[in-house]
Design a protein around this motif. Sequence first.
Motif, PDB file in Angstrom:
ATOM      1  N   ASP A  78       0.845  -1.186   0.000  1.00 52.13           N
ATOM      2  CA  ASP A  78       0.000   0.000   0.000  1.00 52.13           C
ATOM      3  C   ASP A  78       0.885   1.242   0.000  1.00 52.13           C
ATOM      4  N   GLU A  99      -5.280   3.011   0.617  1.00 48.57           N
ATOM      5  CA  GLU A  99      -4.548   3.497  -0.564  1.00 48.57           C
ATOM      6  C   GLU A  99      -3.668   2.372  -1.122  1.00 48.57           C
ATOM      7  N   THR A 102      -1.482   0.781  -7.218  1.00 46.04           N
ATOM      8  CA  THR A 102      -2.314   0.660  -8.416  1.00 46.04           C
ATOM      9  C   THR A 102      -1.640  -0.202  -9.477  1.00 46.04           C
ATOM     10  N   ASP A 119      -3.157   2.534 -13.652  1.00 46.34           N
ATOM     11  CA  ASP A 119      -4.565   2.893 -13.506  1.00 46.34           C
ATOM     12  C   ASP A 119      -4.858   3.406 -12.105  1.00 46.34           C
ATOM     13  N   GLU A 120      -4.768   4.718 -11.963  1.00 45.02           N
ATOM     14  CA  GLU A 120      -4.942   5.374 -10.678  1.00 45.02           C
ATOM     15  C   GLU A 120      -6.408   5.466 -10.248  1.00 45.02           C
ATOM     16  N   GLY A 121      -7.304   5.081 -11.140  1.00 41.17           N
ATOM     17  CA  GLY A 121      -8.719   5.088 -10.794  1.00 41.17           C
ATOM     18  C   GLY A 121      -9.091   4.067  -9.735  1.00 41.17           C
ATOM     19  N   ARG A 122      -8.169   3.173  -9.372  1.00 48.45           N
ATOM     20  CA  ARG A 122      -8.455   2.155  -8.348  1.00 48.45           C
ATOM     21  C   ARG A 122      -8.313   2.713  -6.920  1.00 48.45           C
ATOM     22  N   LEU A 123      -7.805   3.925  -6.786  1.00 48.09           N
ATOM     23  CA  LEU A 123      -7.574   4.513  -5.464  1.00 48.09           C
ATOM     24  C   LEU A 123      -8.874   5.015  -4.835  1.00 48.09           C
ATOM     25  N   GLY A 126     -11.578   7.331  -6.351  1.00 46.20           N
ATOM     26  CA  GLY A 126     -11.518   7.076  -7.782  1.00 46.20           C
ATOM     27  C   GLY A 126     -10.499   7.866  -8.569  1.00 46.20           C
ATOM     28  N   THR A 397     -10.868   7.034 -12.593  1.00 46.18           N
ATOM     29  CA  THR A 397     -11.761   6.090 -13.249  1.00 46.18           C
ATOM     30  C   THR A 397     -12.645   6.821 -14.253  1.00 46.18           C
TER      31      THR A 397
END
Length: 421
Positions: A78, A99, A102, A119-123, A126, A397
């Motif tokens: 993390d 957190e 990703t 893909d930072e949208g997984r944080l 979003g 995302t």
Amino acid sequence: RALCRRTGALELVSMNENLSADRPTFVTHLECSMTGERYEADQLHNLSRAGRPLLVRYDLDAVGTALSRDQLATRETDLWRWRELLPVRHTRDIVSLGEIETPLIPVPKSGGANVLVKDEGRLPTGSFKARGLVMAVAMAKELGVKRIAMPTNGNAGAALAAYATRCGIETIVFCPEDTPEINVREIQAQGARVWRVNGLIDDCGAIVGKGAAEGRWFDFSTLKEPYRIEGKKTMGLELAAQLGWRLPRAIFYPTGGGTGLIGMWKAFDELERLGWIGSERPRMYAVQASGCAPIVRAFEAGEEHAERWEDAHTVAAGIRVPRAVGDFLILRAVRESGGKALGVGDPAILRAVDDCARRDGLLLCPEGGATLAAYKQALKDGEVDEDEEVVLFNCATGLKYPMPEAHNWLDRHAAIDFDQL
């Protein structure tokens, strides 16, 4: 290290002695990014006396003695695994919504065989804004801040609202009137007071600055406090670890305020000084929309600072930043790396989003689409080779953005033409 999961978030119950409740981390001081002037670390700061961002400095020799790559590999993957390279002094001040590290997603059909999307949208909330805001809010908590205000194009305000609410800090957020509706509602739903403003993000920032000057709140504008960079630099730390302690040949980064690009460049320097990576660096490509491209214009003109971009407009709201406080740091990193600042038009951005979704199944946000569009253009222009490993950053995302309507409708009571289906 004892860990427990509570309400879906990763809570750090106890860590090693370097981040225990009564011993400091390895922060030594803060430093003006322009002049090098030193500032005390455990005091509340906005910009330096020169009006420039402050950078956090660490005793990296002590970090190297306390932590090895092998020890790091045993930890949960993390954001907080990097605690020796982060500024939070005490575990009690950590704020977390889980957190994660990703993933790197290949996009072979829309990008190419050697193209990866981080893909930072997984944080949480979003977007990659969670990285910077979790660190900034934790430090605000540690330094006794009670009320925060910030301008936002959407995702940063959502992240601030979530983390500040979690630790009881009052928050006021100002956003341009055409900020995506889902972002405005998300900010309000997560406990902040949100105000639409008939202007752009720097107009919102002027309101925040005036209120801060009157002592009404602490100014959390991009790079006007030192700690968002430290959260965002974890993108670079993660990337090095995920690739086996090497770096890609090129990084394409959607650039508005540019905190993440600046942070990654700082991370690479710290990792080299620790002896964890070598001196090679990726070419850094700062990607902007052609409707708001102050960094591109300054880069092409050979300037150190970027003048305000008038009449800024783009579908990629997150990079619609007419003037960046850290402009010279962005330009410095791009030039030192041998990269470029690239502008792409809205039609190319939307085509890239559509192409990646339809061919590779990955729904990019418009800002992420800008990096794919810029990569394709750079490939055509000979800036990159298709056999080079490249990382594109999808900063949020795609589910948070408007999508084309789906018009097909079926009457179950009528005769169904299955061939047409």
